[in-house]
Design a protein around this motif. Sequence first.
Motif, PDB file in Angstrom:
ATOM      1  N   VAL A 119       0.848  -1.191   0.000  1.00 53.13           N
ATOM      2  CA  VAL A 119       0.000   0.000   0.000  1.00 53.13           C
ATOM      3  C   VAL A 119       0.882   1.239   0.000  1.00 53.13           C
ATOM      4  N   LEU A 120       0.589   2.169  -0.913  1.00 51.58           N
ATOM      5  CA  LEU A 120       1.223   3.484  -0.907  1.00 51.58           C
ATOM      6  C   LEU A 120       0.145   4.504  -0.581  1.00 51.58           C
ATOM      7  N   ILE A 121       0.304   5.177   0.565  1.00 48.09           N
ATOM      8  CA  ILE A 121      -0.629   6.231   0.957  1.00 48.09           C
ATOM      9  C   ILE A 121       0.018   7.573   0.615  1.00 48.09           C
ATOM     10  N   VAL A 122      -0.680   8.369  -0.169  1.00 50.28           N
ATOM     11  CA  VAL A 122      -0.166   9.675  -0.581  1.00 50.28           C
ATOM     12  C   VAL A 122      -0.913  10.741   0.210  1.00 50.28           C
ATOM     13  N   ASP A 123      -0.204  11.381   1.123  1.00 51.60           N
ATOM     14  CA  ASP A 123      -0.800  12.435   1.942  1.00 51.60           C
ATOM     15  C   ASP A 123      -0.604  13.768   1.217  1.00 51.60           C
ATOM     16  N   THR A 124      -1.676  14.280   0.624  1.00 51.78           N
ATOM     17  CA  THR A 124      -1.562  15.469  -0.220  1.00 51.78           C
ATOM     18  C   THR A 124      -1.606  16.746   0.608  1.00 51.78           C
ATOM     19  N   ALA A 125      -1.296  17.842  -0.044  1.00 54.60           N
ATOM     20  CA  ALA A 125      -1.412  19.153   0.593  1.00 54.60           C
ATOM     21  C   ALA A 125      -2.872  19.573   0.650  1.00 54.60           C
ATOM     22  N   ALA A 126      -3.143  20.641   1.387  1.00 56.93           N
ATOM     23  CA  ALA A 126      -4.491  21.199   1.413  1.00 56.93           C
ATOM     24  C   ALA A 126      -4.757  21.948   0.107  1.00 56.93           C
ATOM     25  N   GLY A 127      -6.041  22.121  -0.191  1.00 51.95           N
ATOM     26  CA  GLY A 127      -6.408  22.884  -1.376  1.00 51.95           C
ATOM     27  C   GLY A 127      -6.555  22.011  -2.608  1.00 51.95           C
ATOM     28  N   ILE A 128      -6.745  22.668  -3.751  1.00 48.72           N
ATOM     29  CA  ILE A 128      -6.906  21.949  -5.012  1.00 48.72           C
ATOM     30  C   ILE A 128      -5.936  22.514  -6.052  1.00 48.72           C
ATOM     31  N   SER A 129      -4.695  22.688  -5.640  1.00 49.67           N
ATOM     32  CA  SER A 129      -3.658  23.152  -6.554  1.00 49.67           C
ATOM     33  C   SER A 129      -3.384  22.084  -7.604  1.00 49.67           C
ATOM     34  N   ASP A 130      -2.624  22.448  -8.644  1.00 50.93           N
ATOM     35  CA  ASP A 130      -2.267  21.481  -9.685  1.00 50.93           C
ATOM     36  C   ASP A 130      -1.558  20.272  -9.094  1.00 50.93           C
TER      37      ASP A 130
END
Length: 282
Positions: A119-130
Amino acid sequence: MSRRPVQVIAVSGGKGGVGKTNVSINLGVALAEAGKRVVILDADFGLANIDVLLGLQSTKTIEDVLAGDCSLQEVMLTGPAGIKIIPASSGTRRLTMLSSLEHAGLIGAFSEIADQLDVLIVDTAAGISDSVVNFVSAAHEVLLVVCNEPSSITDAYAMIKLLSRDFARSRFRIIANMVANDAEGRQLFATLNNVCRQFIDVSLIYTGAIPFDQNLRDAVRQRRPVIVNAPSSVSARALREISQNVLAWPLPTRLEGHLMFFIEQLMTLDSARRGTVAPAHE
């Protein structure tokens, strides 16, 4: 290239403060305790903090891998239950703004660990940037963390609409966080689902609710996952239930189920946005 399926889960939520990083960490630990080999990629390149939240110290980051100074294996930190963390550097260039040579280097780096995780969990940044949208679009599963606040619901809807319209994403899994109980979580889900049904042709799937719990806040202060720090707390139990839900998700069996497909999709999306051509890899 590994031919084993790897579950790539992008954890996002639109606005900041919804608790997505805590979800990423605790979900990763719970899956590891269930026997899965878990890697968490800190994809918040503005405020990278997973290593800090776990009380770990990183001397190297993925930036060093891109510079050719070390391997991805050398960068990864070991956290609770044996989870691996790929730390990012705060305030540096985004992973999805790379040259063609760096594209190739990143794909090669991930190919070296493809057989070492489930499993690879990708913890993204806040918002809806590119950058955020690229990570979420490339992942096999999209897990949105939503709170019972108008701004959280609005931002989650905006992300769902964008991903549906521009990237043909049709399935989103929803976690209701910081709610009073499961009933409030289901009501929150119903609110978001009803709004989406009116305007977007997508499928939202209720994945679970995490009650507001002082134990979770205490665990953050102590830099430990609540699942480890207070295993019998209501939030820990809820997170374990969610992990059981995740374990029941069907594994991808086609090409998109392979780790390198995720990385190449990520690079292709970035190149398309910037009007460049990503390198082709077998």
